[in-house]
Design an enzyme around this catalytic site. Structure first.
Site, mmCIF file in Angstrom:
data_model
loop_
_atom_site.group_PDB
_atom_site.id
_atom_site.type_symbol
_atom_site.label_atom_id
_atom_site.label_comp_id
_atom_site.label_asym_id
_atom_site.label_seq_id
_atom_site.Cartn_x
_atom_site.Cartn_y
_atom_site.Cartn_z
ATOM 1 N N LYS A 83 0.844 -1.202 0.000
ATOM 2 C CA LYS A 83 0.000 0.000 0.000
ATOM 3 C C LYS A 83 0.877 1.249 0.000
ATOM 4 O O LYS A 83 1.758 1.406 0.853
ATOM 5 C CB LYS A 83 -0.876 0.026 1.266
ATOM 6 C CG LYS A 83 -2.146 -0.802 1.133
ATOM 7 C CD LYS A 83 -2.901 -0.839 2.435
ATOM 8 C CE LYS A 83 -3.867 0.306 2.570
ATOM 9 N NZ LYS A 83 -4.691 0.155 3.819
HETATM 10 C C1 E4P Z 1 -8.225 0.652 4.138
HETATM 11 O O1 E4P Z 1 -7.350 -0.007 3.628
HETATM 12 C C2 E4P Z 1 -8.077 1.377 5.410
HETATM 13 O O2 E4P Z 1 -7.257 0.614 6.249
HETATM 14 C C3 E4P Z 1 -9.385 1.553 6.128
HETATM 15 O O3 E4P Z 1 -10.478 1.092 5.408
HETATM 16 C C4 E4P Z 1 -9.575 2.851 6.815
HETATM 17 O O4 E4P Z 1 -10.794 2.837 7.493
HETATM 18 P P1 E4P Z 1 -11.179 3.853 8.673
HETATM 19 O O5 E4P Z 1 -11.629 5.124 8.034
HETATM 20 O O6 E4P Z 1 -12.305 3.146 9.367
HETATM 21 O O7 E4P Z 1 -9.953 4.020 9.524
#
Ligand code: E4P
Length: 228
Positions: A83
């Site tokens: 990522k």
């Molecule tokens: C995605 O890869 C992120 O880790 C995640 O969906 C972020 O979500 P949040 O807004 O609940 O922290």
């Protein structure tokens, strides 16, 4: 639609692997930090038990550092996806990693324009954060609708991974729009299993069976027939 869990908790991942409903996992530095464990030990365990992509995020801010980290993360397992953040440096890293055959996921995406650029850079996945958009008073799902349409218009192969999901209705909306993947916290996936009418129906079946005094037939040992 593929279902991913947004967690680094082994205890949360395992039951859904056993059910056969889990296609992958997404993590981020916040989720990793929550587990309070050695990073390498933790992610090695996740990579082993998940039968699909495991998304691990870089923490460097510059492209060179992201590429270095990305190579190290990818070396941990064939199912690792790196990522990278949706920044100019992040896109440079995505392009370089893609050229080396390393799959990437561009994270912290909040607009269809950002999603278009991520695809052009060569990302395998793009992660629009719909819950955080909703929290800020925008319509998060509109970014999914626009991104799915733009990718279709130009035959872009990047998969739309709907992130920051808050509840089961988000999952249904994402599926209806044709998103490839929804990643969600374990409690949302748990809620998707449940329906009050299922619980009421099951209780009624068991109560009726018990009240009637019914019993399962006794199990007999198998008789092995010998052939002459
Ligand atoms: C995605 O890869 C992120 O880790 C995640 O969906 C972020 O979500 P949040 O807004 O609940 O922290």
């Amino acid at each position: 639609m593929k279902i991913f869990l947004d967690t680094a908790s082994i205890a949360s991942i395992k039951p859904f692997v056993d059910m056969g409903v889990l296609d992958g996992v997404t993590t981020n530095p916040t989720l990793i930090a929550k587990e309070n464990r050695d990073f390498l030990e933790l992610v090695t365990e996740i990579i082993k038990i998940v039968p699909g992509p495991v998304n691990l995020e870089v923490v460097s801010q510059l492209a060179d550092g992201m590429v270095r980290e990305g190579r190290d993360l990818a070396a941990l397992g064939a199912n690792v996806v790196v990522k990278c953040p949706m920044t100019g440096e992040g896109l440079v890293a995505v392009r370089r990693l893609a050229k080396e055959g390393i799959r990437t996921n561009v994270t912290l995406v909040f607009s269809p324009n950002q999603a278009l650029l991520a695809a052009k850079a060569g990302a395998s996945y793009v992660s629009p954060f719909i819950g955080r958009l909703d929290d800020a008073g925008h319509e998060g799902m509109k970014v999914i609708e626009d991104t799915v349409q733009i990718y279709k218009n130009y035959g872009l192969e990047t998969e739309v991974l709907v992130a920051s999901i808050r509840h089961p209705v988000h999952v249904v909306q994402a599926a209806k729009l044709g998103a490839h993947i929804a990643t969600m916290p374990p409690d949302v996936l748990d809620k998707m299993i449940k329906h009050p009418l299922t619980d009421i129906g099951l209780k009624r079946f068991i109560d009726d069976w018990t009240r009637a005094g019914l019993k399962l037939p006794e199990r007999r040992p198998l008789v092995v027939k010998t052939q002459h």
